[in-house]
Enzyme design. Structure first.
Site, PDB file in Angstrom:
ATOM      1  N   GLY A 155       0.827  -1.202   0.000  1.00  0.00           N
ATOM      2  CA  GLY A 155       0.000   0.000   0.000  1.00  0.00           C
ATOM      3  C   GLY A 155       0.860   1.250   0.000  1.00  0.00           C
ATOM      4  N   THR A 236       7.009  -2.755  11.433  1.00  0.00           N
ATOM      5  CA  THR A 236       6.696  -1.403  11.902  1.00  0.00           C
ATOM      6  C   THR A 236       5.211  -1.112  11.736  1.00  0.00           C
ATOM      7  OG1 THR A 236       7.245  -0.502   9.715  1.00  0.00           O
ATOM      8  CG2 THR A 236       9.005  -0.511  11.366  1.00  0.00           C
ATOM      9  N   ARG A 238       1.798  -3.372  12.808  1.00  0.00           N
ATOM     10  CA  ARG A 238       1.008  -3.674  14.002  1.00  0.00           C
ATOM     11  C   ARG A 238       1.556  -4.944  14.632  1.00  0.00           C
ATOM     12  NH1 ARG A 238      -0.261   0.752  13.472  1.00  0.00           N
ATOM     13  NH2 ARG A 238      -2.328   1.734  13.433  1.00  0.00           N
ATOM     14  N   GLU A 267       1.778  -1.668  25.064  1.00  0.00           N
ATOM     15  CA  GLU A 267       2.610  -0.471  24.982  1.00  0.00           C
ATOM     16  C   GLU A 267       2.167   0.550  26.024  1.00  0.00           C
ATOM     17  OE1 GLU A 267       2.586   1.080  21.018  1.00  0.00           O
ATOM     18  OE2 GLU A 267       3.331  -0.780  20.124  1.00  0.00           O
ATOM     19  N   HIS A 286       7.822   2.185  19.418  1.00  0.00           N
ATOM     20  CA  HIS A 286       6.748   2.657  18.537  1.00  0.00           C
ATOM     21  C   HIS A 286       7.015   4.096  18.075  1.00  0.00           C
ATOM     22  CE1 HIS A 286       2.268   1.899  17.464  1.00  0.00           C
ATOM     23  NE2 HIS A 286       2.908   2.533  16.487  1.00  0.00           N
TER      24      HIS A 286
END
Length: 319
Positions: A155, A236, A238, A267, A286
């Protein structure tokens, strides 16, 4: 009476300095929370006196059970224009307007390559050794030129990662359930015959898929077993795309060369989480979306959202 605005997860303490909050000064009191609030009970207590909440990405869920406990809340602003952890029906029922902000996919592309290059050239290992007066050169870097980069997802982000790989002289292949040969040709990469083929033949594998029921657990123990022992995995996107226990086992047993991870099931990552001490893991907290330009956009447009809401004409509504 001034409205009160809570800014959640402002870990770096920059939300009120990277953007100009002057347009709402005097009308809105801004309170920044630099520590993550983990539980719903703690959130309900912390936010009970706020009219506006600015939340970062999808880090804090806003289910009906929480929204029902925040009768004062009138405006919820999420960074980005998509958020899967807000119950929009409950927000509407409680009279809460939900708005978003624009976002750019460039920072996660750049972080993907930072992790991949860091793994390939042993950057952390060599830096730590140099600073500690350790061995002068202890690793032999993995070449990128001529190696195969396998992308799960092509994408907006995946296609940009692909173009960088091509610039390095890599052979780039891609796969997802709906990926067509026409789309692969458009980006200039090969369409893998299957997920299994991509995993078994790639030297570097990077994930760039939206999390859904179809993609959750896409990479588990059987898929990790297909990777070459010299292969690297980068995620990077999910955390739930990859079975975390299976990845931990693969790293501990040395069945893959290493992994670069920016996303986790929980997290912030708990202090005693086993991934903190996993071998052959290059991990970041993250940071994919964390960049100066993104933050300027997030918080600058949050101010715009507040201004528009106060004027009775909300913009960038979500839901």
């Amino acid at each position: 009476m001034r409205l009160r605005c809570a800014v959640l997860d402002d870990f770096q303490g920059v939300a009120t300095t990277v953007a100009d909050w002057g347009p709402v000064q005097g009308r809105v009191e801004v309170v920044s929370f630099t520590e993550h609030i983990a539980t719903e009970d703690e959130l309900a207590l912390a936010l009970e006196d706020f009219d506006i909440v600015v939340t970062l990405r999808e880090r804090v869920p806003f289910p009906a059970s929480l929204l029902d406990r925040l009768p004062r809340l009138k405006l919820l602003i999420a960074s980005g224009m998509r958020n899967s952890v807000i119950d929009y029906a409950a927000a509407e029922r409680n009279g809460v307007t939900v708005c978003g902000t624009e976002s750019t996919s460039t920072p996660p592309v750049e972080l993907t390559w930072a992790l991949l290059l860091g793994l390939a050239r042993g950057i952390v290992t060599e830096n730590d050794a140099l600073r500690a007066n350790g061995p002068w050169q202890s690793t032999v870097g993995a070449d990128l030129h001529g190696r195969r980069l396998g992308l799960l997802g092509l994408g907006k982000i995946g296609s940009r990662v692909a173009r960088v790989g091509l610039a390095f002289g890599m052979e780039v292949v891609a796969w997802s359930r709906n990926l067509t040969e026409e789309r692969a040709d458009e980006v200039g990469v090969q369409l893998a015959g299957s997920k299994e083929e991509l995993l078994a033949t790639s030297d570097f594998v990077s994930l760039h898929l939206v999390l859904s029921d179809r993609t959750r657990g896409l990479i588990g123990a059987p898929e990790l077993a297909l990777l070459k022992p010299t292969a690297y995995l980068v995620n990077t996107s999910r955390a739930a795309l990859v079975d975390q226990d299976a990845l931990l086992a693969a790293l501990r047993e040395g069945r893959i060369a290493g992994a670069g991870v920016d996303v986790f099931d929980v997290e912030p990552l708990p202090a005693d989480h086993p991934l903190r001490t996993a071998p052959w893991l290059l991990a970041t907290p993250h940071l994919g979306y964390v960049s100066q330009n993104n933050y300027r956009t997030y918080y600058g447009q949050a101010v715009e959202d507040i201004e528009a809401f106060l004027a009775g004409e909300p913009v960038r509504r979500l839901g």
